[in-house]
Design a protein around this motif. Structure first.
Motif, PDB file in Angstrom:
ATOM      1  N   GLU A   1      -8.247  36.418 -92.665  1.00 20.03           N
ATOM      2  CA  GLU A   1      -8.207  35.807 -91.563  1.00 20.03           C
ATOM      3  C   GLU A   1      -8.216  36.803 -90.299  1.00 20.03           C
ATOM      4  O   GLU A   1      -9.136  36.409 -89.272  1.00 20.03           O
ATOM      5  N   ALA A   2      -7.607  37.841 -90.317  1.00 22.09           N
ATOM      6  CA  ALA A   2      -7.468  38.454 -89.181  1.00 22.09           C
ATOM      7  C   ALA A   2      -8.793  39.248 -88.963  1.00 22.09           C
ATOM      8  O   ALA A   2      -9.065  39.318 -87.923  1.00 22.09           O
ATOM      9  N   CYS A   3      -9.157  40.148 -89.890  1.00 22.13           N
ATOM     10  CA  CYS A   3     -10.514  40.750 -89.717  1.00 22.13           C
ATOM     11  C   CYS A   3     -11.678  40.263 -90.178  1.00 22.13           C
ATOM     12  O   CYS A   3     -12.854  40.462 -89.901  1.00 22.13           O
ATOM     13  N   GLY A   4     -11.603  39.060 -90.903  1.00 23.04           N
ATOM     14  CA  GLY A   4     -12.558  38.522 -91.437  1.00 23.04           C
ATOM     15  C   GLY A   4     -13.347  38.905 -92.742  1.00 23.04           C
ATOM     16  O   GLY A   4     -14.461  38.511 -93.190  1.00 23.04           O
ATOM     17  N   ARG A   5     -12.865  39.946 -93.307  1.00 25.58           N
ATOM     18  CA  ARG A   5     -13.490  40.686 -94.268  1.00 25.58           C
ATOM     19  C   ARG A   5     -12.937  40.279 -95.664  1.00 25.58           C
ATOM     20  O   ARG A   5     -11.937  39.930 -95.818  1.00 25.58           O
ATOM     21  N   PRO A   6     -13.818  40.177 -96.698  1.00 27.29           N
ATOM     22  CA  PRO A   6     -13.368  39.680 -98.140  1.00 27.29           C
ATOM     23  C   PRO A   6     -12.589  40.800 -98.788  1.00 27.29           C
ATOM     24  O   PRO A   6     -12.519  42.096 -98.624  1.00 27.29           O
ATOM     25  N   ASN A   7     -11.689  40.399 -99.962  1.00 27.49           N
ATOM     26  CA  ASN A   7     -11.005  41.178-100.573  1.00 27.49           C
ATOM     27  C   ASN A   7     -11.341  40.565-102.192  1.00 27.49           C
ATOM     28  O   ASN A   7     -11.628  39.429-102.259  1.00 27.49           O
ATOM     29  N   GLU A   8     -10.524  41.359-103.110  1.00 29.00           N
ATOM     30  CA  GLU A   8     -10.804  40.883-104.553  1.00 29.00           C
ATOM     31  C   GLU A   8      -9.501  40.443-105.066  1.00 29.00           C
ATOM     32  O   GLU A   8      -9.505  40.280-106.165  1.00 29.00           O
ATOM     33  N   CYS A   9      -8.524  40.166-104.277  1.00 28.65           N
ATOM     34  CA  CYS A   9      -7.261  39.916-104.576  1.00 28.65           C
ATOM     35  C   CYS A   9      -6.388  40.851-105.249  1.00 28.65           C
ATOM     36  O   CYS A   9      -5.198  41.312-104.829  1.00 28.65           O
ATOM     37  N   GLY A  10      -6.824  41.589-106.061  1.00 31.09           N
ATOM     38  CA  GLY A  10      -6.445  42.743-107.010  1.00 31.09           C
ATOM     39  C   GLY A  10      -6.167  43.996-105.714  1.00 31.09           C
ATOM     40  O   GLY A  10      -5.403  44.862-106.242  1.00 31.09           O
ATOM     41  N   ASP A  11      -6.873  44.124-104.946  1.00 27.66           N
ATOM     42  CA  ASP A  11      -6.940  45.314-103.912  1.00 27.66           C
ATOM     43  C   ASP A  11      -6.112  44.952-102.931  1.00 27.66           C
ATOM     44  O   ASP A  11      -5.837  45.653-101.860  1.00 27.66           O
TER      45      ASP A  11
END
Length: 527
Positions: free
Chosen positions: A158-168
């Protein structure tokens, strides 16, 4: 500005009621644009849905001892009721778990991309909770964002708006039980975004969006567009239509793309999409790529209207953390006009803004003292001195000419603030307040004309009635309840275009109805 128009507001998650922050974001603003365009004579469709399959729904159920279905049904009904109470309507509200054909279409959309090779299998680490014996993704996991380091949920920050893979995520832990997660290999289906890079860059270049969102898109592009997991091991959501992945569900943000298509029958105009910045990557990067992969001929959104976070007493409004002022409670206390007025004056456009509960009382007092105060004096004058009818005298004189010119200039700016190309409800409210303030000053000054033997007070009353008739049209996109009441009192049609033609004197001897209470900001029990 040509139609027909399609306006969308991002579907809310029914893991709780709508709060004031939601209304300050996409939902009321989208309704303002719809009302303005409809008054212009355009065909307008305003749509949304309910985001039933967000993992935040079953997580809320785990905390409250409810099934996911019970959570979604309870809060879905409350959300729709809040929209109605806030004088907002959608056509339609897509309901994933009950609309016929919804699941089949989402699966057909997914299967089409799988067949085309746009979706591919990948085996990568995913957090696992030994205590809960559950794979952790999205709402089930939290940790440090791999991009900005802020505390983040799974799949997107939510802060920067970028996606992640959960594992990272850094130091991931289970949201349900709080224990540290361990990483295990998990095969899921992914959408590589890199093949869409050039087409996305070309699309962004021709699409209206605020600088913050454009910066996010360009940063992601410069860093290399990632691969996005579009399935998760779960029993909540739409089953993945692929052999070997029967125990997985379609990622809910993937699901939302075909969900949008179900909101409007073909042919579909290019929509104007309203959403918060924390949903920016999904709407500006993921969804366009999905639509490009599914059907290159689909009309992509022509504009993104984005709000930043609305904060409550210095902290972000949050449904899941129960840090909120619920929309239903605020509407029950002050009504739609007051709530709409305040959230537009304080709309978080381009920056975060802060809400305090007392702000609604200040807004109510402003509408009562300034707007209703002027209208009360004007209507009393008409009743006491003109037999409840518009004066036969027409507006005239140097003071009227100055007021007339200033109001018309404000109307021209107001049209810009309401129109899609320069949409800015904060500016619209400021201009409406300026028009009322000018009428207030004019009314006080011209009241002294009554003391002159050859005074022009009747002409000044006629001029104020013309401004009031304009206000009934100009304020309707923002304050529909009060604007319709004012139109009724003046005997003019509601829903008129916001233009110079609305500033017309009422016909001589035109009957003016007496007010039976506050015009703007009326308490809910008296609506």
């Amino acid at each position: 500005m040509t139609g027909p128009f399609w306006i969308t507001a991002t579907p809310p998650t029914p893991n709780g009621e709508l709060h004031v922050g939601h209304l300050a974001g996409p939902y009321l603003a989208a309704d303002v644009l719809r009302r303005f365009l409809s008054a212009e004579g355009h065909t307008v469709r305003l749509t949304t849905g309910l985001d039933d399959h967000q993992s935040y729904v079953p997580v809320r159920g785990l905390r409250d001892g409810l099934k996911g279905e019970e959570v979604a049904d309870r809060y879905g009904a409350a959300i729709v009721a809040a929209w109605t109470d806030a004088a907002t309507r959608y056509d339609p509200v897509v309901r994933p778990r009950s609309d016929p054909g919804y699941t089949a279409f989402v699966q057909e959309f997914f299967a089409a991309l799988l067949t085309a090779g746009a979706i591919v299998p990948r085996t990568r680490p995913l957090p696992w909770c030994d205590g809960c014996e559950r794979w952790l993704y999205e709402a089930y996991v939290a940790g440090g964002c791999p991009h900005c380091g802020a505390e983040s949920g799974g799949n997107a920050c939510e802060a920067c708006g970028r996606p992640n893979e959960c594992g990272d995520l850094r130091d991931p832990h289970c949201v349900v039980c709080g224990t540290a997660a361990r990483l295990r290999d998990c095969e899921r289906l992914y959408l590589p975004l890199a093949p869409f890079a050039d087409r996305l860059a070309s699309y962004w270049a021709g699409t209206r969006m605020p600088p913050h969102l454009r910066a996010l898109c360009e940063v992601m592009l410069a860093g290399g567009l990632p691969e996005i997991a579009v399935s998760h091991p779960s029993d909540w959501g739409v089953p993945v239509p692929a052999a070997g992945f029967e125990d997985q569900r379609v990622y809910v943000w993937f699901e939302m793309a075909p969900g949008y298509l179900l909101q409007h029958p073909a042919p579909r105009p290019a929509p104007v999409q309203f959403f918060g910045f924390d949903n920016g990557y999904f709407h500006a990067v993921l969804f366009p790529a999905l639509f490009m992969a599914y059907d290159p001929g689909l009309a992509l959104p022509s504009a993104f209207v984005v709000n930043e976070f609305y904060r409550l007493s210095g902290k972000k409004f949050s449904t899941s953390r129960r840090h909120a002022v619920w929309a239903s409670e605020a509407l029950a206390r002050v009504g739609a006009d007051v709530l709409r007025w305040h959230v537009f004056t304080d709309r978080p456009t381009g920056r975060q803004t802060n809400f305090e509960p007392a702000d609604l009382d200040h807004a109510r007092e402003h509408l009562h003292q300034v707007w209703n105060g002027w209208l009360d004096r004007l209507l009393a004058d008409v009743r006491e001195h003109h037999e409840g009818r518009a004066p036969r005298e027409r507006p005239d004189g140097a003071a009227w000419q100055v007021l007339h010119g200033r109001v018309l200039r404000a109307v021209a700016e107001l049209r810009e603030a309401y129109a899609p190309e320069g949409f800015d409800p904060r500016r619209a409210v400021a201009l409406l307040d300026e028009i009322v303030a000018m009428a207030v000053d004019f009314g006080h000054e011209q009241a002294h004309e009554r003391a002159r033997p050859a005074g022009t007070h009747a002409a000044a009353v006629s001029g104020q009635l013309a401004v009031a008739a304009l206000l009934a049209a100009a304020a309707e996109p923002v304050l529909p309840d009060g604007a319709v009441r004012l139109a009724h009192l003046l005997g003019v049609d509601p829903g008129r275009p916001v233009d110079a033609a609305a500033l017309q004197p009422l016909p001589p001897a035109h009957p003016i109805r007496p007010a039976d209470g506050a015009v703007f900001g009326r308490p809910p029990a008296l609506r």
